[in-house]
Design an enzyme around this catalytic site. Structure first.
Site, PDB file in Angstrom:
ATOM      1  N   LYS A  55       0.834  -1.201   0.000  1.00  0.00           N
ATOM      2  CA  LYS A  55       0.000   0.000   0.000  1.00  0.00           C
ATOM      3  C   LYS A  55       0.872   1.255   0.000  1.00  0.00           C
ATOM      4  CE  LYS A  55      -0.418   0.270   5.036  1.00  0.00           C
ATOM      5  NZ  LYS A  55      -1.320   0.466   6.176  1.00  0.00           N
ATOM      6  N   TYR A 282      15.750  31.489   2.339  1.00  0.00           N
ATOM      7  CA  TYR A 282      14.703  32.304   2.955  1.00  0.00           C
ATOM      8  C   TYR A 282      14.966  32.534   4.441  1.00  0.00           C
ATOM      9  CZ  TYR A 282      11.836  31.326  -1.213  1.00  0.00           C
ATOM     10  OH  TYR A 282      11.358  31.218  -2.501  1.00  0.00           O
TER      11      TYR A 282
END
Length: 389
Positions: A55, A282
């Site tokens: 999965k 940043y």
């Protein structure tokens, strides 16, 4: 106009997608996957089956590719979390049995499940009746697995509800229970609660097989339980993270020594020499204290490289650990490569994996992010190509 043939794949040592322009990729080592599967099988009783849990794109490892490897190794069962994942495997040519671990709702979706030869999970009388109605409609007996909630608290019939549900199942001629399972909540940390779950489930299994004469595969063990509790192995086990060589709990290698299947790599696409006092990225959260060489990597948080690794994590360049400096941005990350002799544009960088004598494990990144190794690999986004080597 004559149709042109598709472009040839890269001539690199590993097979790459036909379109592969950004040098950031994940390598999946199928030989290590088969090594782990072999080790797990050796740890089990000879007649105990293995259901490979693939999965969530095999926990970020490439679900289709590893489902094919599992099938080629002779596994008869695979597990996914949704109808969509099951359909993807069928469309990729997977013929093995595929169990949907998730709850099926709305019940009209059973039609899609059966149309793609998937095995649904049932947990309620209402769900059972809906499946029976469909079986009558299509004039076909439908197989399913019953989930029992012995303590996970997610989906599944509570133990007291499982007994009357099993009696109704035993009387049904429209549907057939080919499997029954439960899931452990704390197999990695709490032996008392886990043993209670095992006891509860095995009692229900015995009732169904002995008292009601039902024939089915009983399965309960995830990777942690597979390692720690042999009583949980029953007819089949459901390894997920361990198949991919990652630890289900601390010091799990005392039980089984496995190999990580996944490596995450990129390349230096920009280099600059900067003076002391130079700020990076940043927020100016990193400022150089001396003349430094800063490398830019074409990978960022949109690829799954978590911002929490900003100014904390390392990568490997030239066999050396190099710190991530400044904030990780959406598409790019900067690292200080000042200590790497002869560093060059295009040098390979390892985010997860081994380079020379150094290694960065998924567990290391998980610890820095205060999470688990499952989340680290699942978070590697779909825009990062998976390459089977």
């Amino acid at each position: 106009m004559k149709k042109q043939p598709p472009p040839a794949a890269s001539s690199a040592t590993c097979k790459r997608p036909k379109v592969f322009f950004r040098p950031t990729w994940v390598e999946i080592d199928k030989s290590d996957f088969h090594f782990n599967l072999k080790k797990i099988k050796e740890y089990l009783a000879k007649d105990t089956k293995v259901m490979a849990v693939v999965k969530a794109n095999a926990y970020g490892h490439s679900g289709i590719a590893l489902a094919k490897e599992a099938q080629s190794a002779g596994l008869q069962w695979l597990a996914v979390s949704s109808i969509e994942e099951g359909i993807q495997l069928r469309e990729a040519g997977i013929k093995a049995n595929i169990l949907i671990l998730g709850n099926i709702f709305p019940f009209e979706n059973f039609q899609v499940v059966i149309a793609h030869s998937l095995t649904p999970t049932i947990s309620t009388i209402t769900g059972l009746m809906a499946l029976e109605e469909l079986a009558v409609k299509i004039n076909k007996r439908i197989n399913f697995h019953l989930q029992v909630d012995t303590g996970m608290g997610r989906i599944g019939a509570l133990p007291e509800a499982a007994y009357p549900l099993l009696q109704k199942i035993a009387q049904s001629s429209e549907v057939r229970m080919t499997g029954m399972y439960t899931h452990f909540a704390v197999a990695d940390t709490d032996p008392v609660f886990t043993k209670m779950q095992i006891d509860t489930f095995t009692k229900i299994v015995k009732f169904a097989k002995v008292n009601l004469g039902l024939r089915f595969i009983a399965h309960s063990a995830n990777s942690a339980a597979l390692f720690k509790y042999k009583r949980s192995h029953l007819d089949m086990v459901r390894p997920g993270i361990s198949l991919y060589g990652l630890s289900p709990f601390k010091h799990s290698d005392r039980f089984l020594k496995l190999k990580p299947v996944l490596s995450w790599k990129t390349k230096i696409t920009f280099l600059k020499k900067v003076p002391a006092g130079f700020s990076v990225s940043y927020g100016r959260t990193f400022v150089t204290s001396k003349t430094s060489i800063i490398a830019t990597l074409p990978v960022g948080y949109a690829d799954g490289l978590n911002r929490l690794l900003s100014n904390r994590g390392d990568v490997l360049v030239g066999g050396k650990r190099c710190p991530i400096v400044g904030r990780i941005t959406m598409d790019m990350t900067m690292v200080d490569v000042s200590d790497v002799k002869g560093v060059s544009l295009g040098d390979e960088v390892v985010i997860i994996g081994t380079q020379r004598s150094e290694q960065i494990k998924t567990d290391e990144l998980a610890k820095l992010q205060d999470t688990i190794n499952y989340e680290v690999t699942c978070a590697i986004s779909s825009r990062v190509p998976r390459i089977v080597v």
